[in-house]
Each structure stands twice: as C-alpha cells, then as structure tokens.
Design a protein around this motif. Structure first.
Motif, PDB file in Angstrom:
ATOM      1  N   ARG B 245       0.850  -1.194   0.000  1.00 41.64           N
ATOM      2  CA  ARG B 245       0.000   0.000   0.000  1.00 41.64           C
ATOM      3  C   ARG B 245       0.880   1.236   0.000  1.00 41.64           C
ATOM      4  O   ARG B 245       1.888   1.290   0.699  1.00 41.64           O
ATOM      5  CB  ARG B 245      -0.906   0.025   1.233  1.00 41.64           C
ATOM      6  CG  ARG B 245      -1.964  -1.061   1.282  1.00 41.64           C
ATOM      7  CD  ARG B 245      -2.934  -0.837   2.447  1.00 41.64           C
ATOM      8  NE  ARG B 245      -3.753   0.354   2.271  1.00 41.64           N
ATOM      9  CZ  ARG B 245      -4.878   0.391   1.534  1.00 41.64           C
ATOM     10  NH1 ARG B 245      -5.306  -0.695   0.911  1.00 41.64           N
ATOM     11  NH2 ARG B 245      -5.564   1.521   1.426  1.00 41.64           N
ATOM     12  N   GLU B 246       0.465   2.225  -0.802  1.00 43.14           N
ATOM     13  CA  GLU B 246       1.175   3.502  -0.754  1.00 43.14           C
ATOM     14  C   GLU B 246       0.925   4.143   0.615  1.00 43.14           C
ATOM     15  O   GLU B 246      -0.187   4.084   1.130  1.00 43.14           O
ATOM     16  CB  GLU B 246       0.681   4.432  -1.866  1.00 43.14           C
ATOM     17  CG  GLU B 246       1.435   5.752  -1.901  1.00 43.14           C
ATOM     18  CD  GLU B 246       0.936   6.695  -3.008  1.00 43.14           C
ATOM     19  OE1 GLU B 246      -0.252   6.618  -3.354  1.00 43.14           O
ATOM     20  OE2 GLU B 246       1.761   7.488  -3.506  1.00 43.14           O
ATOM     21  N   THR B 247       1.950   4.737   1.203  1.00 44.98           N
ATOM     22  CA  THR B 247       1.774   5.377   2.512  1.00 44.98           C
ATOM     23  C   THR B 247       1.300   6.821   2.340  1.00 44.98           C
ATOM     24  O   THR B 247       0.134   7.123   2.575  1.00 44.98           O
ATOM     25  CB  THR B 247       3.082   5.357   3.318  1.00 44.98           C
ATOM     26  OG1 THR B 247       4.115   6.007   2.586  1.00 44.98           O
ATOM     27  CG2 THR B 247       3.504   3.932   3.641  1.00 44.98           C
ATOM     28  N   LEU B 248       2.187   7.682   1.873  1.00 44.83           N
ATOM     29  CA  LEU B 248       1.842   9.094   1.725  1.00 44.83           C
ATOM     30  C   LEU B 248       2.087   9.533   0.285  1.00 44.83           C
ATOM     31  O   LEU B 248       3.094   9.150  -0.304  1.00 44.83           O
ATOM     32  CB  LEU B 248       2.716   9.949   2.643  1.00 44.83           C
ATOM     33  CG  LEU B 248       2.457   9.848   4.151  1.00 44.83           C
ATOM     34  CD1 LEU B 248       3.559  10.560   4.918  1.00 44.83           C
ATOM     35  CD2 LEU B 248       1.087  10.442   4.491  1.00 44.83           C
ATOM     36  N   PRO B 249       1.187  10.328  -0.264  1.00 42.38           N
ATOM     37  CA  PRO B 249       1.446  10.814  -1.623  1.00 42.38           C
ATOM     38  C   PRO B 249       2.672  11.732  -1.655  1.00 42.38           C
ATOM     39  O   PRO B 249       3.021  12.339  -0.638  1.00 42.38           O
ATOM     40  CB  PRO B 249       0.176  11.579  -1.990  1.00 42.38           C
ATOM     41  CG  PRO B 249      -0.719  11.552  -0.829  1.00 42.38           C
ATOM     42  CD  PRO B 249      -0.077  10.813   0.288  1.00 42.38           C
ATOM     43  N   PRO B 250       3.311  11.797  -2.786  1.00 45.51           N
ATOM     44  CA  PRO B 250       4.610  12.486  -2.868  1.00 45.51           C
ATOM     45  C   PRO B 250       4.506  14.003  -2.936  1.00 45.51           C
ATOM     46  O   PRO B 250       4.400  14.569  -4.007  1.00 45.51           O
ATOM     47  CB  PRO B 250       5.217  11.932  -4.154  1.00 45.51           C
ATOM     48  CG  PRO B 250       4.042  11.577  -5.004  1.00 45.51           C
ATOM     49  CD  PRO B 250       2.928  11.204  -4.078  1.00 45.51           C
TER      50      PRO B 250
END
Lengths: 542, 542
Positions: B245-250
């Motif tokens: 899962r992606e954690t935080l958007p960049p």
C-alpha cells in the motif's frame, strides 16, 4: 582614537591587567576591527589566562619551555590522522597520539613556502614585510635583515635559553645567521636541503644532475664557467653573536647523517636545558626529505622513500616527546609540531596532496593549510580539535605571551601575529583572528575572512571571474563562484583597502642583499670561489 | 580439482569445522587464488571464530542481531572523522563516536550508484550479475528478479526476523518488492528519493521543475501528453508475500515527514524485536537528502541544507545506537553504518567530494569508496581502523556467517561476497580479499588488486594510456602511469581473464522487466494513468 577604542582602553585600564604598553602593539587593520568588537571580552579572558600562567609558573618555578618543531612540505592530513595513515599506506602513530593527547589543528595557515614561513615564525610578521617573501636558493646573497626582531631575541631578553637546530633557510648573509638573530646556539642550513647536497644526487638518479662540485661538470659546450652553483654549504653551527663553522661537507651520505645528527642535537639541547634555572625555547626545524630509495629499507605499505621519511619524522617527534616526559618537564613545555607549507605536488611518487588542492608556493589551501599539532600535558585538553583560523605568525605573539615578553615586541612596525594563548588554554572556537592575507612572493594573492576566500591575482577585469570560495562548502576550491558572492564583493574590498592603507603607513622592508658566506670561518676553497662568483654577479651592472 | 585444493579439502575435513557444503560456495576466480594460499590458515581461524560465535550465542540465547544502516551519496571523510567535521563546518559526533567505539573503515567499496549497491548488499553479488547495474528512475518497469536470493531470505530461513525501512530502490515490478524478497515487513521506496517528490520541488526552486502532477504542466507546445512522468509513488509498505500500500502521496511536505516516519519505524522495529526469541536483521536505508533550505534552521557553520541533512542523519544513527543500549541488546547486535556510494558531485553547494576524486556513478575512488563504520560492543575492539579492502557484497556473506546461514547461500551462481567475520572479530589486516572488480552500468570499468588499480574503459589501444594507479601513492588518482607499471600489465591481464572466464561459465542475468506498480492495492488514479502510459511504452515495437 575612536570613542569605542577610548572606552575600551579605559575598561582595560580599570581591569588593570592590560598595560598601555601591551596595547601599543601595531596589528594589521583587520585586527583592529576585531578589537573593537571583542576588546572587553578578551581583556577579561586575559585576566584568567594570566592567573593560569602565574599558577603554572609558581608550580614549576619558571615560565614554560617552548619546543617548535616544523618540517618541510607536508600536506594537511598526511600525518597525524589515522584514517589517512590507512589511505596513504604508512603510519604516524606518534603524531596521531600527539593529536589525541593535545590539539589537532585543522586550519593552521602558513605562508606558501619555506623561507617565508620560517621568517614569519621568527618575526611574527607577514614575510613580505621583512623582504623574505621568496624561497631562497644558492646563490642567494640575501637574508633576514638584522633589524627584524625575532622571537629568539624577544625570549632571550625575557630570560629564556634559545636554541635552533635544523633548516633555517633565512639566507646566506651574515646578519641573517640565526646566532645573529637571537639564538644562543644554532646549527642550521642557510638554504633548503635540496641543492645541492641532496638534490644533485637525486637529480643524478633522475638523470638530470650537474654533479655537485665544479670538477664534476662536463664542460665542452659551456661558455660561462661560473654560472652553475657549487661550493654549496649544507650545514653550519655557531654560538650567539659568534662566527659560524661548516659542519659536514654536502654529500648525500653527510646529508643523511645530518638528519640524524640534528635529531641528536635537539635531544641533547633538551637534556642540557631541562633542569636549567631558565626556561628554554627550542626551534627544531628538521630536514626530513630524502627522496632516494637507494639503500633504504621499506617498512610501510606505501613503500616510497617519502613514506619512509614520514616514518622517521614520526619516530623523531616521538623521541622528543618521550624525552620531555622522561626529564619530567613535559607539563611545563608547550610542543608544537607542524609543516611549514604544502607539498611540492610536482614531485611524482613523493610528496602528495591528500585533501586540498594546490601545493607549495600556492595561495590555494593546499599551499598554506598544514598538518599541525600541539601538546602540553595538564594544560591542553586531550583530543581537542581546533577548527579556528590560526597562522604561523600567531606563534610569535603567543610564545611571547607565554614567555612574559609581550612588552619586548617592537611597536614601530606591524605585527601580524595575534596572541592565541586562549586557544591553547581553552581549545576550539577561541581564535582571536578570522582573516589571513596570503602573499605568494611579493604579491598579495588572496584573502581569507571567516569561511570565505577571495583571490586577488589572475582575475580578469570586470565581473567575469569566479574569485570567491566558501571553504566549508568547497574546501578543495574546485568551484569558484561569483554570482553567489555578490554580497561579499564590498566587504572583501574593504578588507583589502584597509590592509593596503596600513601597508602604505608601514612600508615593506626591501629584501636585504649582501655577500654570501661571510661570517663562516672554515670556508672550503670551492666555497670561496663560489663567493667570488656571486660577488662578481652582484657588482656587475652597479 | 588441483592437488593443492584436494589437500586443502582434506585438511578442512580433518579440522572438521568446514563442511563440504560450505566449501561449495562459488566465488569469483580471484578468490580461488587466495584460497589456494590461505585456505588452511583461514580454516584454522574459522574454528576460533566459530568458538567465539558459539560463546556469544550461549551468552545471549540467540544469534546476533544485525542492523545495516546505509544512506545515499556521501563521500569518504564527510562524516565520522572529526578533523573533517572541522573542515566541512558541521559535526557528526555520533558517527565519530561510532568509529571510536568500533571500526572506521577506510577502504569500504560499494558499487558506484544506489540501485547496484543495494542489489549487491541484498544478493552478495556484483549488481551486473542480477541485471541491477543501473540506477532506476521512474518509469522503470524493471527490478530485482525473484530468483535472486537475498540476505533477507537467507536469514529468514535461518530463523531471523527481517525488516526493511527506507530507500529500497530495487525497481517498480512486484517481484522486486522487498516483502517479496525475504523481508517480513518492509516500508520502502521503489525508486530513489529525488523524482518527483523532492526533486520536482527542488527543481522548482532552481527554476527547472515540471510540477509533479499532470495538471501542473503548461501544455501548449507539448505534443506527447504522456512522456513526462507523474503519478509517482514515493513510499509503500507491505508484509511478507503480501500486497503493498502507498503510505503518503509524494509532496515535499510528505517527503520530509517520511524521513522522520522511517526513523520512527526503524526504532519501533528494534523496540518490538528486542526481546523476541528470534534475532533480527534490520536493513534501515534512510532517505537523507532534502536539499531545499526553505524552512530549515541552520545549526552548522557550513550552513547549507546538505550540512543540515548530515546533522539529522547523525542524530538518527545516534538514536538507533542509544536504543540498542537502552534495550540491553547492543552487545548482541552488529551495527553497520555506511554510505551507498560517492556524492553527486555535480550538485553545487550540496554534495561534495572531500578526499578522493570522482563521484557517484564513477569507477574512481570517489564513486565507490565510502564512509563506513561498525559497532558491536564487547566484540569489536574500540578505535579500530580497518585499512583492508572490504566490499558491500561481503556484508551478505558475513551476515550469513553470523546468522549461521552459510548453508543457505545458493551454490548455483557466483557469490562475490567474501566472509569477513574475521575483520569484525580481529580488526585490521584480516580481510580475505585483495581485489575488486568495478562495474559502471553493465561495463567492467576497472579492477583493484592490492594497492593497484587498472582502468579498463576509455583507454586507447596500444601503449599510450596511463591506466594504472598506485592508490597508496596516489589515492586521488591524479597521475595515471604506464611505464612505472609495465610489471603490472600481465598480472592485471590475468586477473581480468579469469574473471571473464568465470562470467562466461556463469552468465549475467538480464535486467528483469515488467509492468510497474503491480501489487500495490491503493493506486491513485494518476498512478494508474502513469502505469497505462508505461504499458504502452513497453508494448510499442513489440
């Protein structure tokens, strides 16, 4: 006198420790700027320093001894830092330990070459002020003027024994002889160690020797039979004010012997003076380099003659430190060990630049930022790293302070050396300077202020040259910048302007010329012949 | 099997500690040459090592924990050496102390850039062998092949907990995900930290940004609307074998947060596993660089963002070491802290080369010789300097040895990593290698043997190129030489020939390609769009 200065003077007089006389040392303009900002603070600190020094004097019954060891052409990092020992493939355990037991300086600046640095150490002045701005080679017919006041003279006057052993390199005229410049006893070279004692032999190995004596020339195409130098004198010895005598004639074998003899002389001096009523100042500036591998065993991974030289140097420094402890005087002796300038980087497989760029003769960091260590058990905190700007000139003033001889410093000329006693007593971030004017030969080449450096020579007019460096961000001076330093343009101009104005008020002494080899009693015939040649040279055109 | 090898095998079997299985690890040809010379000696030493490790295991009830901290782009000397702290104007007291309490490596070699070094650390193999020879940038559509056997897989199999936090940089295909490469839990980036999370912002500051999302483009002259990358995923998290899962958007803000979150995750991992029955292996490869000064306070003399990054890194490493002590497990934990390759020297006022020449991507020492330290209280002698050649590949084999997992190392492929346990236990001059083949991308660029280095690429045919260096005499590779190294021509040719022959026998795995972003559950619409673009790219021309 400005209002600030007047206020400062009153504060100092009230504090009562800084005499008006001490106040009268004439420093360069930049120092006055600092004094305006820190005068009061420093005066207070000086009270504490005086207390500490007095307590030491009480404890040991005399002022501290000072041993200043200074050798040739060695880049920062080359010795005294174990990580670099590994990188370079040789060990300097004693110098490493000296740093661990004392101070490792990371920003000790010298002048860019031997003669100037040594003159600076002796006089506390930029070498350009005494005409000693350029490396002397035989024939020279020049040297340190008699009117210069050396640290040996000052400390002598203050009751010190003073001794010199090693490479003087202050020229070949009699007034420049170190026994005539304040040393009670001196065994020293007038030139550097290269020509011809060592270099002609090493040149011979490299297929470029002229031989070192007249008869060794092949002469069929020569016309001028006097031009090539010979009759060179490698090493002389003398007592204060007396005539000198040549010790050993210059052969490679004798040169190698001399390195060991000088070490013995330095040790002997300490032995003889250790229990003397008077403290001593010993300048031991050893010859180090023997770049021929012939007949030398290899005890290093590096395996070059250079590495062997460092190995021996390290051992020699260790012997000095050991002896001071053995004689029970280490705790009353400040020892400084340092190089006189950067390496001759154009001697492949020999000297080498390990961190900075540039080498001997260069105003870049590689020419002037050297390996330097200090030890003084009980006074200097072990394992201290000093990142401050300190210069070789400062040693003059600091030694005078330690010797209680500040009032012997002449007040009719600019003294560039700043008293850095606080650095030795309190460690990092105590320097009383944040600038250094770098001269290469007679030219003002660059100025350092804080972490910034501006180069004055070689630039093209206008805005096209990147003459500014940030030495924290770019210690190797790889990326000169201009646009980023537009802010620094004016401040640097100001620094130069006030320096130039001071120079106008106190002009540089021209290089002192004279007849070489005068004052040496046992001149060999070839040295007399050499002297005659030089006399002719000097008379021609007059 | 040669007679010597047979004799060696018999000796080993008689000694009884080296199993025939362990013997079967296939090393590069050069290692076999060393084994012929040192096999018996090393086998004896291995007995002693086994005893020591067994005693430790008995004392602590489990095998040692291993923490491998590895960060980006940092030149040797930049951190961990106080003299250099002073020169660069920032302090790294914790890394300095790590060296004082443990080992400072002066010749730790990595691959020349991030992806290869990280692949090498994971697989114990030259990155070129796994097709991971080149730094990956989005879009990549490639990554570490599933068939590679990582140290996480090996240690898992041997009963370790395995965790990963930070910059993985092993590509964006699902099989390369670190939870699919042996880690029980992993929070990591698939690419480096620059594009676009940080770099686009920093590029923006430098006037060269494209914006980091599609709508931020100004499009009037664009024709291909798909070419510029967007939908970038900065950081993902997963459990072994599961989906990510992606954690935080960049965003820059999130990137900065992520640096701190990763540190917390690493600390949390240690907290959770400290008292576990099983030992743990934690690869914490932190993002470090945030080269924007905006909103950052200055606590260094250097004053750049880079210096602040080093300041934070040092603090973070210190927190890890403190926690291990606090949890009472420091004496059963080997901690390695090192950089992954040299600095990006073309980022002015940011990364910098302080000792060697060259930088990231370069086969010169500046690209591959990095800051590296190890601590293991009670096992590693404090203040050890290791001048041996050690490479990042060796950590794989050494960790396997410490974890009792030598028999899990695959024996169907070349393993370049050499067991260097002796170095950690006995210190300097214990390395079991004296060579290193350096690849830049897929090219064999240079070979190091002992103190010598020969460059294979860029040379002109014949005898005109100075491709040889003596790294003790010329660590900065400033003076390539030829005539002086005529003796080394043949010996180096031999080294290359046997390396090439081994490569022929065990061919390199081609770079593994695939569809990026597969295996991530919560893809944002723009990431799906990005994925579609890349799919088209990959299909075109097929």
């Amino acid at each position: 006198m400005t209002k600030t200065k007047l206020r400062l003077l009153i504060v100092m007089m009230l504090i009562g420790t800084v005499t008006i006389k001490a106040q009268k040392i004439i420093h360069d303009a930049e120092q006055e700027i600092l004094l305006e900002q820190y005068g009061v603070q420093w005066a207070k600190q000086d009270q504490d320093i005086d207390k500490k020094l007095k307590a030491l004097e009480k404890k040991f019954g005399k002022k501290p001894n000072i041993v200043h060891i200074m050798w040739d052409d060695n880049s920062f990092g080359e010795v005294g830092i174990e990580a670099f020992n590994k990188i370079r493939g040789f060990d300097t355990p004693r110098l490493n330990k000296m740093g661990e037991d004392g101070i490792t300086f990371t920003r000790m600046y010298t002048e860019p070459s031997c003669t100037p640095t040594r003159a600076a150490a002796l006089t506390g002045r930029l070498a350009v002020r005494s005409g000693m701005h350029t490396v002397s080679f035989p024939p020279e017919g020049a040297g340190l003027p008699a009117e210069e006041v050396t640290i040996a003279e000052i400390l002598s006057e203050a009751g010190y024994n003073t001794g010199f052993v090693g490479k003087g390199h202050q020229g070949d005229i009699e007034e420049a002889h170190l026994q005539n410049q304040g040393f009670d006893e001196a065994t020293f070279s007038m030139y550097n160690q290269f020509p011809p004692a060592m270099w002609h032999h090493q040149g011979q190995a490299a297929g470029m020797s002229i031989g070192y004596e007249k008869d060794m020339y092949e002469k069929k195409y020569l016309v001028d039979q006097t031009w090539r130098p010979y009759g060179y004198i490698m090493d002389i010895t003398a007592k204060k004010g007396g005539k000198a005598r040549e010790t050993l004639p210059p052969t490679l074998e004798n040169y190698r012997k001399t390195i060991e003899i000088h070490q013995e002389l330095a040790l002997d001096y300490i032995n003889r003076k250790a229990d003397d009523d008077k403290p001593f100042y010993l300048a031991y500036w050893p010859n180090v380099y023997d770049l021929m591998r012939v007949g030398q065993e290899t005890t290093t991974s590096n395996s070059t003659a250079f590495a062997q030289n460092m190995d021996r140097l390290d051992r020699h420094v260790g012997e000095i430190l050991d002896l001071l402890k053995e004689k029970g005087i280490a705790e009353n002796t400040l020892v400084i060990a340092m190089a006189d300038n950067g390496p001759m980087v154009e001697v492949p497989a020999a000297m080498y630049q390990v961190v900075f760029n540039g080498g001997k003769g260069d105003y870049r960091e590689g020419g002037i930022r050297v390996a330097a260590f200090a030890e003084w058990p009980g006074v200097i905190e072990p394992g201290t790293y000093v990142g401050d700007i300190i210069t070789v000139h400062d040693l003059f003033t600091t030694f005078a302070r330690l010797g209680g001889a500040m009032d012997k410093i002449p007040t009719d000329r600019i003294i560039d050396g700043v008293d850095q006693t606080a650095t030795f007593l309190y460690g990092d971030a105590q320097s009383r300077r944040d600038y250094y004017h770098i001269y290469t030969g007679p030219y003002h080449a660059a100025t350092i202020k804080q972490q910034y450096k501006r180069v004055w020579i070689g630039g093209r007019p206008g805005l096209v040259k990147n003459d500014f460096y940030d030495l924290y961000q770019d210690p190797r001076e790889m990326r000169g910048m201009m646009a980023q330093f537009l802010w620094a343009w004016g401040p640097f101009d100001m620094v130069k302007k006030r320096h130039d104005l001071m120079n106008k008020k106190y002009p540089f002494t021209p290089t002192r010329h004279g007849i070489p080899f005068e004052g040496i009693e046992n001149l060999r015939p070839e040295s007399i012949q050499f002297q005659e040649t030089v006399k002719k040279t000097m008379n021609t055109g007059k």
